[in-house]
Each structure stands twice: as C-alpha cells, then as structure tokens.
Design an enzyme around this catalytic site. Structure first.
Site, PDB file in Angstrom:
ATOM      1  N   GLY A 205       0.814  -1.213   0.000  1.00  0.00           N
ATOM      2  CA  GLY A 205       0.000   0.000   0.000  1.00  0.00           C
ATOM      3  C   GLY A 205       0.846   1.260   0.000  1.00  0.00           C
ATOM      4  O   GLY A 205       2.025   1.224  -0.330  1.00  0.00           O
TER       5      GLY A 205
ATOM      6  N   HIS B 111       4.377   1.518  -8.012  1.00  0.00           N
ATOM      7  CA  HIS B 111       3.332   0.484  -7.972  1.00  0.00           C
ATOM      8  C   HIS B 111       2.441   0.574  -9.216  1.00  0.00           C
ATOM      9  O   HIS B 111       2.073  -0.441  -9.818  1.00  0.00           O
ATOM     10  CB  HIS B 111       2.427   0.683  -6.754  1.00  0.00           C
ATOM     11  CG  HIS B 111       3.125   0.597  -5.424  1.00  0.00           C
ATOM     12  ND1 HIS B 111       3.229   1.670  -4.578  1.00  0.00           N
ATOM     13  CD2 HIS B 111       3.738  -0.436  -4.800  1.00  0.00           C
ATOM     14  CE1 HIS B 111       3.865   1.297  -3.471  1.00  0.00           C
ATOM     15  NE2 HIS B 111       4.201   0.024  -3.581  1.00  0.00           N
TER      16      HIS B 111
END
Ligand code: AMP
Length: 293
Positions: free
Chosen positions: A32, A38
């Site tokens: 996260g 990402h």
C-alpha cells in the site's frame, strides 16, 4: 472494483474466474501507500491479463524488531481510489488473521540468497517476504505476478522460489520508476523531510556515475564500489549501510564483472530513513521467468 478482506472469498472469486470464465489473472503484491512505481506494475498487469488483483498487506513477518512496521504509511481509502482509476478488478486487503491464522507456523526460506545484502542487514526479512508471497500465490493462483526491480534482491529470491518450488505463475520484473530528481519512488520517501529530499538524490547520482564508468569500460567491482562510496560520502546527511556488486541472477558477490549481468546495489541512511536503490550493469535481464521453463 471489489475490495476483498477474506482469503476464502478471494480464493473462490479467483477459482471461478479461472475455471468457469477462463480468464487470465495478474497479481500485484504491495504494502500500500501506492505511488507511481506500484502504478507502473498495475499498468503492465492491466495490459497483459484479463483480471488484475492488487494485494495490500503490511506484512509484519518481513519487519525486524525496531523497524518501521507500526509507522509504515497506511491509507486504504486513497489507495482504493487510485486503484479504481487504474481499472483494477479486485483489491485483496486481508486482515492480519486472514494471512496468519492463530497458531500459524509454516515459513518459507530461500536459503543462501536470503542471507546476503538486505538479508544480512535485515535478518528474517526475506523469510517474511517468501512466506507472504507463497500465501498470496496460493490464494490468488495468478498466471502472472508483478514485482519491481526497485527491490532487486526480492525479485531474484521470488524467481528462485517460484522455480524451485514449482509455483505455476510467471514472474514479471519491471524497471525502477524515479521522481524527476532521480530519487527512486518508495513509500518510505514519505519519511523524508523537505530538507532531506535533495540529499536523498545522491543514491541515484552515485549509481548513474557508476553506470557511466561501467559503460566506459570500468569493469572492476571494487573500483565501482569505491566510486559510489566517494560520491555518497560527499553528502553530509548520508550514511552508507552497504554498497555491493553481485551477479544479477545468483547474487554471488563479484570482483570482476566480465560480461555477466551484475547488479550494483546500495542501502543508505538519510537521517533515520533507510533507502535502497540499484542499477543493473551488463546485458539486460530476462524479465519473465516461468516455473516450468
Ligand atoms: P512495496 O509496496 O514497497 O512492497 O512494493 C510493492 C512492489 O512495488 C514491489 O514489487 C516493489 O519492488 C515495487 N516497487 C516499489 N517501488 C518501485 C519503484 N520505484 N519502481 C518500480 N517498482 C517499485
């Protein structure tokens, strides 16, 4: 987009997609606090597969005592908004007990590779990584699983684990995404103060100079390490943890590189924040590994 917290639900959704709908599944494991690094993995996953699953789990097993497990940035609301924009199909955000049920005891260790570099600095780190990735692979059973070159050693260890333990997935490793300043994107960059951001760019500057020296024919690992150290030592806020040149596939420490692909990697503290970065020297790596290859 569905957010799934339970492993049973994730397993049954993935099983149905695979068996009844014959869809290909991509898994992008993350902790996260998503950034463009990402998102580059998610973008590729979206292009390659019918279904994209992004896992978000801050894995306590890969943090050592005194490390930043408690303070690690967590923001599922912002992350979910970004993932919806990227047309992700499923976010797997399990609770601690869903990954490690009470009494959990099996752990996966990729011996040898896990004790070098990051593993030497962070004992037990890769045991935690290999174990959580094993669980995620078993739950989702993805056709393709995406990792970043940012964590070079992690990618090498996971490729070896997938090959040796015959996991039926292909590992895709994608290049490091950097800020305009050259700083490699990382969730941990959030720890840097405004005054530390410019000094933090010294990692990339040092690696770029080493890459240029390598391209001009400097193939002595010791001299490249010395060059990197000397650049970083000019930055008063930086403290070197390690600088190392290793075989890009086996992580064997190299003195002379010849024409073997090598990874020049480093860990440097900027204040209390530990940053890692690397550059691959030599022939480009094959970035897809099949368990059955
Ligand atoms: P993390 O959330 O830090 O565990 O990272 C999840 C995945 O994203 C790992 O495979 C990382 O290697 C990858 N990743 C993190 N930062 C970057 C970056 N700057 N560029 C490319 N991939 C990254």
């Amino acid at each position: 987009m569905e957010i799934i917290n339970r492993r049973k639900r994730m397993m049954s959704v993935a099983r149905k997609l695979r068996r009844e709908e014959n869809r290909t599944i991509a898994l992008v494991p993350t902790m996260g606090a998503l950034h463009e690094g990402h998102l580059s993995l998610i973008h590729e996953a979206r292009a390659l597969c019918d279904i994209v699953v992004v896992s978000i789990f801050v894995n306590p097993a890969q943090f050592g005592p005194g490390e930043d497990f408690e303070s690690y940035p967590r923001d599922l609301t912002t992350d979910s908004g970004l993932l919806a924009e990227y047309n992700v199909d499923y976010v797997f955000a399990p609770t601690l007990e869903e990954i490690y049920p009470p009494g959990f005891s099996p752990f996966v260790t990729v011996e040898g590779l896990s004790e070098e570099l990051e593993g030497a600095a962070r004992p037990g780190h890769f045991r935690g990584v290999a174990t959580v990735v094993t669980i995620l692979l078993n739950v989702v059973r993805p056709n393709f699983t995406f990792f970043g070159q940012k964590d070079a050693q992690q990618s090498i260890i996971i490729k070896k684990m997938v090959r040796d333990l015959a996991f039926d997935t292909e590992i895709v490793v994608l290049p490091i995404v950097r800020e305009e300043s050259g700083l490699a994107m990382s969730s941990r960059n959030a720890y840097l103060t405004d005054e530390q951001r410019r000094p933090a760019t010294v990692l990339n500057r040092a690696l770029s100079q080493a890459r240029a020296a390598y391209d001009e024919g400097e193939h002595s690992a010791a001299r490249l390490v010395e060059l990197v150290r000397s650049v970083i030592e000019q930055e008063p806020l930086a403290r070197i943890d390690y600088v190392s040149v290793n075989d890009a596939a086996t992580l064997e420490r190299l003195e002379k590189m010849d024409d073997r692909p090598a990874v020049l990697s480093l860990a440097v503290f900027i204040g209390n924040t530990r940053l890692i970065d690397n550059v691959v020297l030599g022939k480009s790596q094959k970035n897809v590994v099949s368990a059955n290859a």
